[in-house]
Scaffold this active site. Structure first.
Site, short mmCIF file in Angstrom:
data_model
loop_
_atom_site.label_atom_id
_atom_site.label_comp_id
_atom_site.label_asym_id
_atom_site.label_seq_id
_atom_site.Cartn_x
_atom_site.Cartn_y
_atom_site.Cartn_z
N SER A 125 0.82 -1.21 0.00
CA SER A 125 0.00 0.00 0.00
C SER A 125 0.85 1.25 0.00
O SER A 125 0.39 2.31 -0.39
CB SER A 125 -0.95 0.01 1.20
N HIS B 292 -3.37 -3.32 -5.64
CA HIS B 292 -3.61 -2.85 -4.27
C HIS B 292 -5.09 -2.93 -3.92
O HIS B 292 -5.90 -2.14 -4.40
CB HIS B 292 -3.07 -1.41 -4.11
N GLU C 110 -6.49 -0.96 -7.01
CA GLU C 110 -5.64 -0.08 -7.81
C GLU C 110 -4.65 -0.95 -8.58
O GLU C 110 -3.95 -1.78 -7.97
CB GLU C 110 -4.86 0.89 -6.91
N ASN D 113 -4.44 6.09 -1.06
CA ASN D 113 -3.70 6.36 0.18
C ASN D 113 -3.00 7.72 0.15
O ASN D 113 -2.76 8.31 1.20
CB ASN D 113 -2.68 5.25 0.45
N1 CAA Z 1 -15.35 -11.51 3.75
C1 CAA Z 1 -16.66 -11.61 3.61
N2 CAA Z 1 -17.51 -11.02 4.44
C2 CAA Z 1 -16.98 -10.28 5.41
C3 CAA Z 1 -15.63 -10.10 5.60
C4 CAA Z 1 -14.79 -10.77 4.73
N3 CAA Z 1 -13.46 -10.72 4.85
N4 CAA Z 1 -15.42 -9.28 6.66
C5 CAA Z 1 -16.62 -8.99 7.13
N5 CAA Z 1 -17.56 -9.58 6.37
C6 CAA Z 1 -18.98 -9.60 6.53
C7 CAA Z 1 -19.42 -9.27 7.93
O1 CAA Z 1 -19.16 -10.35 8.79
C8 CAA Z 1 -20.90 -9.08 7.69
O2 CAA Z 1 -21.53 -10.34 7.57
P1 CAA Z 1 -22.54 -10.94 8.68
O3 CAA Z 1 -23.88 -10.56 8.17
O4 CAA Z 1 -22.26 -12.37 8.59
O5 CAA Z 1 -22.20 -10.33 9.97
C9 CAA Z 1 -20.94 -8.47 6.30
O6 CAA Z 1 -19.63 -8.64 5.75
C10 CAA Z 1 -21.24 -7.04 6.30
O7 CAA Z 1 -20.54 -6.48 7.36
P2 CAA Z 1 -21.06 -5.15 7.98
O8 CAA Z 1 -22.49 -5.22 8.40
O9 CAA Z 1 -20.04 -4.69 8.95
O10 CAA Z 1 -21.05 -4.30 6.63
P3 CAA Z 1 -21.27 -2.82 6.40
O11 CAA Z 1 -22.37 -2.68 5.47
O12 CAA Z 1 -21.31 -2.09 7.70
O13 CAA Z 1 -19.93 -2.43 5.62
C11 CAA Z 1 -17.65 -1.99 5.35
C12 CAA Z 1 -18.67 -2.75 6.16
C13 CAA Z 1 -17.67 -2.44 3.90
C14 CAA Z 1 -16.29 -2.29 5.96
C15 CAA Z 1 -18.02 -0.48 5.41
O14 CAA Z 1 -18.16 -0.07 6.72
C16 CAA Z 1 -16.99 0.37 4.73
O15 CAA Z 1 -17.00 0.54 3.53
N6 CAA Z 1 -16.06 0.95 5.53
C17 CAA Z 1 -14.93 1.69 5.00
C18 CAA Z 1 -13.79 0.76 4.82
C19 CAA Z 1 -12.64 1.42 4.16
O16 CAA Z 1 -12.58 2.61 3.91
N7 CAA Z 1 -11.63 0.61 3.85
C20 CAA Z 1 -10.41 1.07 3.26
C21 CAA Z 1 -9.38 1.10 4.30
S1 CAA Z 1 -7.91 1.85 3.72
C22 CAA Z 1 -7.07 0.60 3.00
O17 CAA Z 1 -7.42 -0.54 3.01
C23 CAA Z 1 -5.85 1.04 2.30
C24 CAA Z 1 -4.61 0.56 2.89
O18 CAA Z 1 -3.71 0.37 2.11
C25 CAA Z 1 -4.39 0.41 4.35
#
Ligand code: CAA
Length: 275
Positions: free
Chosen positions: A112, A133, A145, A183
């Site tokens: 990342s 990514h 990405e 990022n």
């Molecule tokens: N695989 C499949 N399902 C998964 C999972 C996975 N790895 N992880 C969680 N789930 C499931 C959950 O368990 C849940 O299922 P259940 O019904 O069985 O509980 C389902 O997905 C939905 O979970 P949520 O109810 O928590 O879903 P949500 O609608 O609240 O969305 C989210 C969750 C998609 C994370 C949302 O909150 C979101 O978009 N958040 C922002 C995340 C973000 O910005 N990520 C980027 C981070 S930065 C990055 O990654 C860059 C880097 O380089 C560090």
């Protein structure tokens, strides 16, 4: 198509899960059998939940084979690396992958914040190295990405793009610059959010509520930092600051202190919130 995934932690197991869900033969490599099996259980759990929720009809976990031996990636068309976010181990791994994989196999890194070009420089065929990514959690976030390093070939770049589509993602094309696209924007933004905690004397809950309800973010910045991992974010911030020297890229002292105290977020049970 056969895909290799090296490193089955949070990101790698998510990527392997996407491959299995897409019906691709997948080879997952971890350093111990135990870690590999833990990842397979996690993948099985999430895919079973998807079936229970009617999101998919079925899946075949038999598509995933586990190994601790890199030589087992020899037959893969694409290998995606998702190991520790440090340059040296990644370079060592790519040098080894370059030796064991077919000459036409694409080697992709999920880094990342490191330079894909520097990772590729450890191989004798940097033209087949690209960045793929994914975002955390990989199975849920639509974006990938596709990163073109200095010497990436058009063929490797487009093969990675096509794999992104096969995995049901929304791929975007970009060049190998610090932080790529998202990022480069998100890391200083999250750092600003943490600085505002102290400057505006706002509570963690209220800051998160502010960004969710004022801008439509799906989760607040503190929740997001807990999801990403405070250590992962600090590390990525430092890497970007090293390269760009922009003060906003430097991790706020509050986050560095949290990382040092092992308040890492969800994975350690405590970060801004307790889990
Ligand atoms: N695989 C499949 N399902 C998964 C999972 C996975 N790895 N992880 C969680 N789930 C499931 C959950 O368990 C849940 O299922 P259940 O019904 O069985 O509980 C389902 O997905 C939905 O979970 P949520 O109810 O928590 O879903 P949500 O609608 O609240 O969305 C989210 C969750 C998609 C994370 C949302 O909150 C979101 O978009 N958040 C922002 C995340 C973000 O910005 N990520 C980027 C981070 S930065 C990055 O990654 C860059 C880097 O380089 C560090």
């Amino acid at each position: 198509m056969k895909v290799g995934v090296v490193g089955l932690g949070a990101m790698g197991s998510g990527i392997a899960q996407l491959c299995v869900e897409a019906g691709l033969e997948t080879v997952g490599r971890e350093v111990t059998d135990e870690l590999g099996e833990k990842a397979r259980d996690r993948i099985g759990h999430f895919l079973t939940r998807k079936v229970e929720k009617g999101q998919i009809e079925s899946f075949d976990l038999g598509l995933l084979s586990l190994t601790t031996d890199l030589a087992d990636l020899a037959g893969c068309d694409v290998v995606v690396e998702a190991i520790v976010e440090e340059l040296e181990p990644k370079q060592e791994l790519f040098a080894e992958l370059d030796r064991v994989c077919r000459p036409d196999a694409v080697l992709a890194t999920n880094t990342s914040a490191l330079s894909v070009t520097e990772i590729a420089s450890a191989t004798s065929s940097p033209e087949r190295v690209v960045g793929m990514h994914f975002f955390n959690p990989a199975p849920l976030m639509p974006l990938v990405e596709i990163v073109r390093a200095e010497l990436s070939s058009d063929t490797a770049f487009e093969q990675a793009y096509a794999l992104g589509e096969t995995l049901g993602k929304h791929p975007i094309r970009c060049h190998d610059t610090p932080g790529f696209v998202v990022n480069r924007v998100l890391i200083p933004l999250l750092n600003d959010c943490v600085r505002v905690l102290d400057e505006a004397r706002v509570s963690v809950d209220d800051l998160d509520a502010g960004m969710k309800h004022g801008t439509g973010w799906p989760m607040g910045p503190c929740e997001l930092l807990d999801l990403v991992g405070i250590d992962v974010h600090v590390h990525a911030s430092e890497a970007l600051y090293d390269k760009l020297r922009e003060p906003r890229m430097a991790p706020p002292p509050r986050l560095v202190a949290m990382a040092n105290a092992r308040l890492l977020g969800r994975k350690s049970g405590r970060g801004f919130y307790t889990y």
